[in-house]
Enzyme design. Sequence first.
Site, PDB file in Angstrom:
ATOM      1  N   SER A 114     -13.881   2.256  21.261  1.00 52.29           N
ATOM      2  CA  SER A 114     -13.302   3.523  21.741  1.00 52.29           C
ATOM      3  C   SER A 114     -11.794   3.660  21.535  1.00 52.29           C
ATOM      4  O   SER A 114     -11.251   4.740  21.763  1.00 52.29           O
ATOM      5  CB  SER A 114     -13.617   3.719  23.217  1.00 52.29           C
ATOM      6  OG  SER A 114     -14.960   4.087  23.353  1.00 52.29           O
ATOM      7  N   LYS A 126     -10.810   6.504  19.416  1.00 57.85           N
ATOM      8  CA  LYS A 126     -10.714   7.884  19.917  1.00 57.85           C
ATOM      9  C   LYS A 126      -9.261   8.390  19.908  1.00 57.85           C
ATOM     10  O   LYS A 126      -9.004   9.587  19.830  1.00 57.85           O
ATOM     11  CB  LYS A 126     -11.305   7.975  21.330  1.00 57.85           C
ATOM     12  CG  LYS A 126     -12.825   7.736  21.352  1.00 57.85           C
ATOM     13  CD  LYS A 126     -13.367   7.564  22.766  1.00 57.85           C
ATOM     14  CE  LYS A 126     -14.878   7.294  22.725  1.00 57.85           C
ATOM     15  NZ  LYS A 126     -15.427   6.883  24.037  1.00 57.85           N
ATOM     16  N   TYR A 151     -18.763   9.404  14.153  1.00 56.81           N
ATOM     17  CA  TYR A 151     -18.427   8.773  15.438  1.00 56.81           C
ATOM     18  C   TYR A 151     -18.764   7.276  15.417  1.00 56.81           C
ATOM     19  O   TYR A 151     -17.958   6.432  15.834  1.00 56.81           O
ATOM     20  CB  TYR A 151     -19.157   9.482  16.590  1.00 56.81           C
ATOM     21  CG  TYR A 151     -18.935   8.802  17.918  1.00 56.81           C
ATOM     22  CD1 TYR A 151     -17.724   8.922  18.596  1.00 56.81           C
ATOM     23  CD2 TYR A 151     -19.923   7.994  18.479  1.00 56.81           C
ATOM     24  CE1 TYR A 151     -17.503   8.261  19.789  1.00 56.81           C
ATOM     25  CE2 TYR A 151     -19.714   7.331  19.681  1.00 56.81           C
ATOM     26  CZ  TYR A 151     -18.498   7.464  20.327  1.00 56.81           C
ATOM     27  OH  TYR A 151     -18.286   6.805  21.510  1.00 56.81           O
ATOM     28  N   TYR A 187     -11.203   5.594  31.444  1.00 58.50           N
ATOM     29  CA  TYR A 187     -12.399   6.128  32.109  1.00 58.50           C
ATOM     30  C   TYR A 187     -12.244   6.222  33.626  1.00 58.50           C
ATOM     31  O   TYR A 187     -11.206   6.645  34.114  1.00 58.50           O
ATOM     32  CB  TYR A 187     -13.633   5.292  31.716  1.00 58.50           C
ATOM     33  CG  TYR A 187     -13.686   5.010  30.239  1.00 58.50           C
ATOM     34  CD1 TYR A 187     -13.742   6.062  29.330  1.00 58.50           C
ATOM     35  CD2 TYR A 187     -13.627   3.718  29.740  1.00 58.50           C
ATOM     36  CE1 TYR A 187     -13.759   5.826  27.969  1.00 58.50           C
ATOM     37  CE2 TYR A 187     -13.650   3.470  28.382  1.00 58.50           C
ATOM     38  CZ  TYR A 187     -13.708   4.529  27.512  1.00 58.50           C
ATOM     39  OH  TYR A 187     -13.714   4.283  26.181  1.00 58.50           O
ATOM     40  N   VAL A 217     -14.983  -0.987  24.278  1.00 54.57           N
ATOM     41  CA  VAL A 217     -15.927  -1.991  24.782  1.00 54.57           C
ATOM     42  C   VAL A 217     -15.952  -3.276  23.955  1.00 54.57           C
ATOM     43  O   VAL A 217     -16.609  -4.239  24.336  1.00 54.57           O
ATOM     44  CB  VAL A 217     -17.381  -1.457  24.933  1.00 54.57           C
ATOM     45  CG1 VAL A 217     -17.491  -0.492  26.086  1.00 54.57           C
ATOM     46  CG2 VAL A 217     -17.903  -0.868  23.646  1.00 54.57           C
TER      47      VAL A 217
HETATM   48  N1  GLN Z   1     -19.674   2.623  20.677  1.00 52.94           N
HETATM   49  C1  GLN Z   1     -19.494   2.764  22.086  1.00 52.94           C
HETATM   50  C2  GLN Z   1     -20.276   3.937  22.589  1.00 52.94           C
HETATM   51  O1  GLN Z   1     -20.250   4.958  21.964  1.00 52.94           O
HETATM   52  C3  GLN Z   1     -18.036   2.927  22.389  1.00 52.94           C
HETATM   53  C4  GLN Z   1     -17.803   3.033  23.857  1.00 52.94           C
HETATM   54  C5  GLN Z   1     -16.501   2.400  24.308  1.00 52.94           C
HETATM   55  O2  GLN Z   1     -15.846   1.645  23.591  1.00 52.94           O
HETATM   56  N2  GLN Z   1     -16.151   2.651  25.549  1.00 52.94           N
HETATM   57  O3  GLN Z   1     -20.946   3.852  23.603  1.00 52.94           O
END
Ligand code: GLN
Length: 304
Positions: free
Chosen positions: A63, A66, A188, A240, A258
């Site tokens: 993420s 993003k 994505y 988050y 993650v």
């Molecule tokens: N690939 C993960 C997802 O889309 C990325 C989520 C994350 O890094 N928080 O669920």
Amino acid sequence: VNYQTVLNEIIEEVQPSLTRGKVANYIPMLAAVPATKFGMAVQSMDGETFKVGDADEAFSIQSISKLYTLTLALKDQRRALWKRVGREPSGTPFNSLVQLEYENGIPRNPFINAGAIVIADIVRSRVADCRRALLEFVRARSDNTAIENNSEVARSERETGFRNVALANFIKSFGNIDNVVDEVLDFYFYQCSLEMSCVDLAKSVFFLANGGNCPWSGEAVLNPRQTKRINAVMLTCGTYDAVGDFAFRVGMPGKSGVGGGIVAVIPNRLSVAVWSPGLNAHGNSLAGTLALELLTTKTGISIF
Ligand code: GLN
């Protein structure tokens, strides 16, 4: 401040915490990463890079990507972007569906999955070869042409990404996705599968500490106003439903993934990246958060 001394102290102090987190296990390639990995890199304003531990080892940025797609989208969409995605913290987990129906398919912010999928749609509409454009963007920001994505990670993301598929289809039903859902999700999952080291990551976000300017490419990536906005959204939405705790403890805008990575910036002072695969209950690196907290505590510098 002697950043090297501080980093050397931090790696010692986080050792007992490395195995307290839980390594992401929704895909095999993330589950296989040892919890004992730890790296950290600081990029200072005078162009020096300080690093410790596994700071040169590439890992799945997930993420954190993003942040790059938001930057790409903001570069040419500006105000129209904020009609399609909000800028309020969600208070819900990164992959939550609940708010979307009440809020008519407008995700709360660009850093939860729903919002990042809308941003992926925007980039896909604006840029012909969006994968290539994103790859070139991160390579230029990191000053490293060796950065690649991991296609096996991208494939497993797709195979197990049922929630993301649900999110994308649900958003599409409200008309807030223009492209074919599968194509948006492909992009994505591609962005999530990029692999970078702490050194790459710290350099990649340096423009956010530097008024939008990337010194190694000589590019004005964003103007100062856009830079301020991205940093504000990172502070309020980058980690988050733990964003309040993160701001309280760390005192920097940060973006987590993650894979166990977190990037953070202090405008006009530094950019930093940390990697520790064990995650807390909110999906943020447990020892990584602690390491950033130690950095601001030990140096006495934060955004506050
Ligand atoms: N690939 C993960 C997802 O889309 C990325 C989520 C994350 O890094 N928080 O669920």
